[in-house]
Design an enzyme around this catalytic site. Sequence first.
Site, short mmCIF file in Angstrom:
data_model
loop_
_atom_site.label_atom_id
_atom_site.label_comp_id
_atom_site.label_asym_id
_atom_site.label_seq_id
_atom_site.Cartn_x
_atom_site.Cartn_y
_atom_site.Cartn_z
N SER A 1 47.45 38.23 40.62
CA SER A 1 48.15 39.51 40.42
C SER A 1 49.62 39.35 40.03
O SER A 1 50.47 40.11 40.49
CB SER A 1 48.01 40.40 41.66
OG SER A 1 46.64 40.72 41.86
N GLY B 1 43.09 39.40 40.82
CA GLY B 1 42.50 40.64 40.28
C GLY B 1 42.51 41.79 41.25
O GLY B 1 41.85 42.81 41.03
N GLY C 1 46.11 36.34 34.88
CA GLY C 1 44.85 36.88 34.39
C GLY C 1 45.09 38.20 33.67
O GLY C 1 45.48 38.25 32.51
N GLY C 2 44.87 39.31 34.38
CA GLY C 2 44.92 40.65 33.80
C GLY C 2 46.13 40.90 32.91
O GLY C 2 46.00 41.44 31.80
N TRP D 1 42.44 34.43 29.81
CA TRP D 1 41.85 35.66 29.29
C TRP D 1 40.45 35.93 29.87
O TRP D 1 39.85 36.97 29.58
CB TRP D 1 41.77 35.61 27.75
CG TRP D 1 43.12 35.52 27.08
CD1 TRP D 1 44.35 35.51 27.70
CD2 TRP D 1 43.37 35.43 25.67
NE1 TRP D 1 45.35 35.42 26.75
CE2 TRP D 1 44.78 35.37 25.50
CE3 TRP D 1 42.55 35.39 24.54
CZ2 TRP D 1 45.38 35.27 24.24
CZ3 TRP D 1 43.15 35.30 23.29
CH2 TRP D 1 44.55 35.24 23.14
P1 PGA Z 1 44.94 38.01 37.91
O1 PGA Z 1 44.10 36.66 37.71
O2 PGA Z 1 46.33 37.73 37.36
O3 PGA Z 1 44.21 39.04 37.14
O4 PGA Z 1 45.00 38.26 39.37
C1 PGA Z 1 44.66 35.40 37.94
C2 PGA Z 1 43.65 34.31 37.66
O5 PGA Z 1 42.46 34.54 37.92
O6 PGA Z 1 44.01 33.23 37.20
#
Ligand code: PGA
Length: 259
Positions: free
Chosen positions: A216, A176, A237-238, A13
């Site tokens: 991503s 990201g 992440g996102g 998160w």
């Molecule tokens: P993301 O981040 O899925 O937003 O690309 C992945 C991470 O930083 O672990």
Amino acid sequence: MQTLRKPVIAGNWKMHKTIAGARELAEAVVRGFPEVSQATLILIPPFTAIQEVRKTISAAGVEVGAQNVFWEEKGAFTGEISPLQLKEAGCRFVVIGHSERRQHFGETDETVRKKTLAALGHDLYPIVCIGETLEERENNQTLARIRTQLEKSVFSLDESSFSRVVLAYEPIWAIGTGRNASPEQAQEVHSFIRSLVAGRYGKTVADCAIILYGGSVKPNNAFSLAREKDVDGFLVGGASLEAESFLAIAREALRAVRD
Ligand code: PGA
């Protein structure tokens, strides 16, 4: 994805969510969990929300982790967090050496090594992140970079310690950015990592190693990535900030295992 390994889907998160927001998200994940309970789900909130998330998920079988740890147990280290404190708050996992930590906070393979040792010493499962920059990829240095990162951090561990490490391959250019590695690119690096593990610890340890992909990951690319033989799950992440997309990624990973 090798069928022996249960897919692991970890939601990082980052610096998002208040305590109330974290509770709400954890509750929504718990509601959807029965449908994806064949996967291991790990929620990784900011430090302030760890206990709240722990309380929310404890009966459900969802796991909780932290985003960082220091290598000392206690002392004059203002702003740091100790493995003992994470354990007490209910963590079982901890992310170590995320590229954002390396980029913005000066973490190195050596600090990753020390943190990994400290985490293992307190029965935390480290999720150790490695990955190349765009420049390294364009200059064909990806595999060399991965090898160096592993050799300088986790390959100094003995076999029984290493067996408790989760690895996360996260190409920095994919984090990201909305630009994920293709399944072929991910598989190439994951199988390379597994071969290095086999060279260092033997085939049995390598076959059992959990190697996550991160960068991503979304519901619409999770299936094709998870179908790759050496991709054992995701560090998200996102897309982990909404229960629906996080759960959808878990569903896709499970569909890929059964496919
Ligand atoms: P993301 O981040 O899925 O937003 O690309 C992945 C991470 O930083 O672990």
